[in-house]
Design an enzyme around this catalytic site. Structure first.
Site, PDB file in Angstrom:
ATOM      1  N   ASP A   8      35.194  -7.497   8.832  1.00 27.39           N
ATOM      2  CA  ASP A   8      35.665  -7.361  10.212  1.00 27.39           C
ATOM      3  C   ASP A   8      35.497  -8.696  10.933  1.00 27.39           C
ATOM      4  OD1 ASP A   8      32.995  -7.530  10.925  1.00 27.39           O
ATOM      5  OD2 ASP A   8      32.887  -5.552  11.876  1.00 27.39           O
ATOM      6  N   HIS A   9      35.691  -8.671  12.256  1.00 29.37           N
ATOM      7  CA  HIS A   9      35.670  -9.923  13.047  1.00 29.37           C
ATOM      8  C   HIS A   9      34.319 -10.620  13.035  1.00 29.37           C
ATOM      9  CE1 HIS A   9      34.537  -6.505  15.518  1.00 29.37           C
ATOM     10  NE2 HIS A   9      33.808  -7.324  16.255  1.00 29.37           N
ATOM     11  N   CYS A  65      30.559  -6.653   7.139  1.00 27.82           N
ATOM     12  CA  CYS A  65      30.739  -6.475   8.587  1.00 27.82           C
ATOM     13  C   CYS A  65      29.441  -6.955   9.238  1.00 27.82           C
ATOM     14  CB  CYS A  65      31.117  -5.037   8.936  1.00 27.82           C
ATOM     15  SG  CYS A  65      29.889  -3.770   8.562  1.00 27.82           S
ATOM     16  N   GLY A  66      29.094  -6.436  10.396  1.00 31.22           N
ATOM     17  CA  GLY A  66      27.877  -6.913  11.045  1.00 31.22           C
ATOM     18  C   GLY A  66      26.632  -6.569  10.249  1.00 31.22           C
ATOM     19  N   GLY A  68      27.037  -4.300   7.323  1.00 32.58           N
ATOM     20  CA  GLY A  68      27.491  -3.778   6.030  1.00 32.58           C
ATOM     21  C   GLY A  68      27.568  -2.265   6.006  1.00 32.58           C
ATOM     22  N   GLY A  70      28.937   0.184   8.403  1.00 33.73           N
ATOM     23  CA  GLY A  70      30.184   0.866   8.749  1.00 33.73           C
ATOM     24  C   GLY A  70      31.254   0.674   7.696  1.00 33.73           C
ATOM     25  N   HIS A  98      22.107   0.658 -12.552  1.00 31.05           N
ATOM     26  CA  HIS A  98      21.725   2.081 -12.527  1.00 31.05           C
ATOM     27  C   HIS A  98      22.768   2.979 -11.858  1.00 31.05           C
ATOM     28  CE1 HIS A  98      17.072   1.525 -13.087  1.00 31.05           C
ATOM     29  NE2 HIS A  98      17.784   0.808 -13.946  1.00 31.05           N
ATOM     30  N   ASN A  99      23.423   2.468 -10.834  1.00 31.94           N
ATOM     31  CA  ASN A  99      24.311   3.320 -10.018  1.00 31.94           C
ATOM     32  C   ASN A  99      25.793   3.023 -10.221  1.00 31.94           C
ATOM     33  OD1 ASN A  99      21.878   2.234  -7.827  1.00 31.94           O
ATOM     34  ND2 ASN A  99      21.817   4.326  -8.586  1.00 31.94           N
ATOM     35  N   ARG A 109      25.376 -10.250  10.213  1.00 30.56           N
ATOM     36  CA  ARG A 109      24.359 -10.382  11.262  1.00 30.56           C
ATOM     37  C   ARG A 109      22.959 -10.198  10.706  1.00 30.56           C
ATOM     38  NH1 ARG A 109      27.694  -6.775  15.683  1.00 30.56           N
ATOM     39  NH2 ARG A 109      28.633  -8.513  16.806  1.00 30.56           N
ATOM     40  N   ARG A 132      20.783   7.688 -19.280  1.00 26.01           N
ATOM     41  CA  ARG A 132      20.316   8.618 -18.239  1.00 26.01           C
ATOM     42  C   ARG A 132      20.887   8.254 -16.878  1.00 26.01           C
ATOM     43  NH1 ARG A 132      16.262   4.985 -19.056  1.00 26.01           N
ATOM     44  NH2 ARG A 132      15.126   4.186 -17.246  1.00 26.01           N
ATOM     45  N   HIS A 133      21.153   6.971 -16.679  1.00 22.93           N
ATOM     46  CA  HIS A 133      21.749   6.550 -15.403  1.00 22.93           C
ATOM     47  C   HIS A 133      23.187   7.060 -15.302  1.00 22.93           C
ATOM     48  CE1 HIS A 133      18.207   4.164 -14.904  1.00 22.93           C
ATOM     49  NE2 HIS A 133      18.449   3.489 -16.021  1.00 22.93           N
ATOM     50  N   ARG A 136      23.261  10.619 -14.118  1.00 17.47           N
ATOM     51  CA  ARG A 136      23.050  10.742 -12.665  1.00 17.47           C
ATOM     52  C   ARG A 136      24.281  10.319 -11.874  1.00 17.47           C
ATOM     53  NH1 ARG A 136      17.300   8.028 -14.048  1.00 17.47           N
ATOM     54  NH2 ARG A 136      16.332   9.905 -14.856  1.00 17.47           N
TER      55      ARG A 136
HETATM   56  C1  RB5 Z   1      30.885  -4.584  15.154  1.00 17.34           C
HETATM   57  O1  RB5 Z   1      30.336  -4.805  16.403  1.00 17.34           O
HETATM   58  C2  RB5 Z   1      29.870  -3.879  14.266  1.00 17.34           C
HETATM   59  O2  RB5 Z   1      29.687  -2.563  14.705  1.00 17.34           O
HETATM   60  C3  RB5 Z   1      30.308  -3.912  12.823  1.00 17.34           C
HETATM   61  O3  RB5 Z   1      30.453  -5.231  12.420  1.00 17.34           O
HETATM   62  C4  RB5 Z   1      29.353  -3.278  11.823  1.00 17.34           C
HETATM   63  O4  RB5 Z   1      28.069  -3.767  11.964  1.00 17.34           O
HETATM   64  C5  RB5 Z   1      29.398  -1.809  11.739  1.00 17.34           C
HETATM   65  O5  RB5 Z   1      28.710  -1.183  10.919  1.00 17.34           O
END
Ligand code: RB5
Length: 154
Positions: A8-9, A65-66, A68, A70, A98-99, A109, A132-133, A136
């Protein structure tokens, strides 16, 4: 390896640095965006990368993202996706071993770009261990496919 990357931005600069880092190692990287500074809804890039991974058009995906969070939540809504947020290389490596994660996510951020490179390296170079992994991971995918887990309902 052929990979997809999206963000994202908040993460434009980090994405561009990680993409260049991967390309310098010889990986092919499909960039689904965004590369613009304006506000960008992270589910769009999470969905785009997830669809490429689920369709087998790339071998793995990277989402930033900020935090990770969302963007990985959005990706995990696509069938076949196992995405997780990692802020350090150990979890990144184990998430593949494992996953069998097929998407790795992190927060621009939360961590710096050098740590992000280490996370990506560990994840790309790790291999799923199966055994085993695998049992699961199959259970996780059973929940996704049926909304039931037989082993938990016996
Ligand atoms: C954007 O402000 C922020 O919500 C997004 O980058 C992220 O952190 C969401 O999970």
């Amino acid at each position: 390896m052929k990979l997809a990357i999206g963000n994202d931005h908040v993460a434009v600069e980090m994405k561009q640095e990680i993409k260049a880092y991967l390309e310098a190692q010889g990986h092919e990287v499909i960039d689904v965006g965004t590369n613009e500074p304006g506000s960008f809804h992270y589910p769009i890039s999470g969905y785009r990368v997830a669809k490429l991974v689920a369709a087998g058009e790339v071998e793995g995906g990277i989402l930033i993202c900020g935090t990770g969070v969302g963007i990985s939540l959005a990706a995990n809504k696509v069938k076949g996706i196992r995405a997780c947020v990692c802020s350090e290389p150990y979890t990144a490596k184990l998430s593949k071993q494992h996953n069998n994660t097929n998407i790795i996510a992190f927060g621009a951020r939360v961590i710096g770009v050098e740590l992000a490179k280490m996370i990506v390296d560990e994840w790309i170079n790790a291999e799923f261990m199966g055994g085993r992994h695998g049992t699961r991971v199959d259970m996780i995918m059973e929940i996704e496919a049926t909304q039931h887990l037989q082993a938990a309902e016996e």
